[in-house]
Motif scaffolding. Structure first.
Motif, PDB file in Angstrom:
ATOM      1  N   HIS A 261      40.743  23.147  44.138  1.00 42.17           N
ATOM      2  CA  HIS A 261      41.020  22.740  42.649  1.00 42.17           C
ATOM      3  C   HIS A 261      41.280  23.905  41.661  1.00 42.17           C
ATOM      4  CE1 HIS A 261      40.872  20.541  39.109  1.00 42.17           C
ATOM      5  NE2 HIS A 261      40.084  21.307  38.650  1.00 42.17           N
TER       6      HIS A 261
ATOM      7  N   ASP B 253      35.983  22.128  47.854  1.00 43.00           N
ATOM      8  CA  ASP B 253      36.935  21.246  46.893  1.00 43.00           C
ATOM      9  C   ASP B 253      37.135  22.105  45.646  1.00 43.00           C
ATOM     10  OD1 ASP B 253      36.489  18.923  48.757  1.00 43.00           O
ATOM     11  OD2 ASP B 253      34.487  19.424  48.628  1.00 43.00           O
ATOM     12  N   GLU B 254      35.808  22.604  45.166  1.00 44.81           N
ATOM     13  CA  GLU B 254      35.981  23.044  43.760  1.00 44.81           C
ATOM     14  C   GLU B 254      36.917  24.343  43.711  1.00 44.81           C
ATOM     15  OE1 GLU B 254      33.020  22.116  45.170  1.00 44.81           O
ATOM     16  OE2 GLU B 254      31.355  21.837  43.515  1.00 44.81           O
TER      17      GLU B 254
ATOM     18  N   GLU C 175      34.835  22.938  35.488  1.00 45.67           N
ATOM     19  CA  GLU C 175      35.630  23.464  34.468  1.00 45.67           C
ATOM     20  C   GLU C 175      34.792  23.518  32.886  1.00 45.67           C
ATOM     21  OE1 GLU C 175      39.031  23.396  34.139  1.00 45.67           O
ATOM     22  OE2 GLU C 175      39.953  22.742  35.957  1.00 45.67           O
TER      23      GLU C 175
ATOM     24  N   ARG D  14      35.825  14.787  41.925  1.00 41.01           N
ATOM     25  CA  ARG D  14      36.123  14.749  40.776  1.00 41.01           C
ATOM     26  C   ARG D  14      34.954  15.185  39.691  1.00 41.01           C
ATOM     27  NH1 ARG D  14      40.764  11.465  39.726  1.00 41.01           N
ATOM     28  NH2 ARG D  14      39.968   9.883  41.150  1.00 41.01           N
TER      29      ARG D  14
ATOM     30  N   CYS E 121      34.263  18.940  40.029  1.00 44.87           N
ATOM     31  CA  CYS E 121      35.372  19.637  39.415  1.00 44.87           C
ATOM     32  C   CYS E 121      35.142  19.705  37.905  1.00 44.87           C
ATOM     33  CB  CYS E 121      36.613  19.448  39.985  1.00 44.87           C
ATOM     34  SG  CYS E 121      37.055  19.975  41.756  1.00 44.87           S
TER      35      CYS E 121
END
Ligand code: APR
Length: 312
Positions: free
Chosen positions: A126, A122-123, A306, A299, A302
């Protein structure tokens, strides 16, 4: 039609082989940092063509020039987790690989559809979306196709039927946040809920969740690659052939299922445009809640990525 596969390791090389054998494109370009690796494997695969009777040509390279104007880019490059490495260490190592590879590949093929396979899925999906600058409908991750296939196999094995006669789907993501859909599982057309009791089904879902780890433990070095490659290749085929086929795909939601701005596994119609449409299946309340929880977890992960990247 041209497909680029970045990373000529176990997953990348096997994916290239499956795509070539499907004969759905003119060329598959394999890219790897290890000198000669992609070129050697491409040559070996080309020499299987007369036997396997495919016409796709494979090219192997260490740079991105030969990948120009690809229709689909499959990102598999990355490092496996080494002993003593934390999850965040692995995340940062693979984030650097994804940023580097995706930036170079996207520059050569600005209109391509990007499929991410590198973990943590997922990361990395993204990050690939952010790095590529591509429209969100052209960036997706492969996870649900693999988890669904594992679930189908476990159900088939338990019921003593042939795997293609079992249908089942998982949404959410890899690992703990996988969301199986028991109401949609069928065995030779009969609902799985009528064949197995809830405890047995729960056991099969748990087995599926741990399916990747089970293979890692057996192999000791490396992780699964045959089923991941198959699951990736059918996504590539659906896109190249504009099939409008429904696949469980990790993609960025824009309000579907009440989720906004997160990458999570959902049923998506794949076409030449990438994710043509997210199909909002009528989920049970518990399934919907689990999907929203999975999206919230992604979410959060991620956001952590970030932050870590911003700290350098
Ligand atoms: N550019 C190109 N190739 C790279 C780069 C890079 N910057 N960094 C690593 N690679 C290549 C390696 O040289 C290797 O050939 O990526 C390949 C990875 O292959 P394997 O170690 O065999 O890993 P594999 O089993 O293929 O898994 C790849 O897919 O399913 C996921 O979790 C898995 O993230 C992993 C990825």
């Amino acid at each position: 039609m041209k497909v680029t596969v970045i990373g000529a390791g176990n997953v990348g090389a096997t994916t290239a082989m499956r795509i070539a054998q499907m004969d759905v494109c003119r060329e598959v370009v394999l890219v790897d940092v290890v000198p000669g690796r992609a070129a050697g494997l491409a040559l070996d695969l080309n020499q299987s063509a007369p036997i396997e009777r495919f016409r796709t040509r494979l090219t192997g390279t260490e740079t991105y020039r030969a990948t120009a104007n690809s229709d689909v880019i499959v990102m598999t490059a990355g490092r496996p987790r080494a002993p003593g490495m934390s999850r965040l260490d692995l995340l940062l190592v693979n984030a650097a690989v994804v940023r580097d590879c995706v930036a170079q590949a996207a520059a050569q093929s600005p209109f391509a559809i990007l499929i991410v396979v590198t973990n943590p899925l997922d990361e990395m999906t993204h990050l690939a979306w952010r790095t590529s600058g591509f429209d969100e409908r052209r960036v997706m991750g492969m996870a649900g196709g693999l988890d669904s296939a594992r679930l189908r196999w476990f159900l088939a094995d338990l019921a003593g039927v042939a795997p293609p006669d079992v249908e089942a789907m998982t949404l959410g993501s890899h690992g703990e946040t996988m969301v199986p859909l028991p109401g949609r599982a069928t065995i030779e057309g009969t609902p799985a809920t009528r064949i197995f009791d809830p405890a047995t089904l729960a056991g099969v879902f748990e087995h599926t969740r741990a399916g990747g780890a089970e293979i890692v433990a057996l192999l000791r070095t490396g992780s699964a690659y045959y089923a991941p490659a198959s699951a990736t290749a059918v996504m590539v085929r659906a896109i190249l052939e504009d099939r409008r086929e429904l696949h469980p795909v990790c993609c960025r939601l824009r309000g579907e299922f009440g989720i906004d701005g997160a990458f999570v596994g959902v049923p998506a119609v794949l076409s030449r445009r990438g994710v043509e449409e997210v199909r909002e299946l009528d989920l049970e309340p518990g399934e919907l809640a689990a999907l929203r929880e999975a999206a919230a977890a992604v979410r959060q992960k991620c956001a952590e990525l970030e932050e870590a990247l911003a700290r350098g």
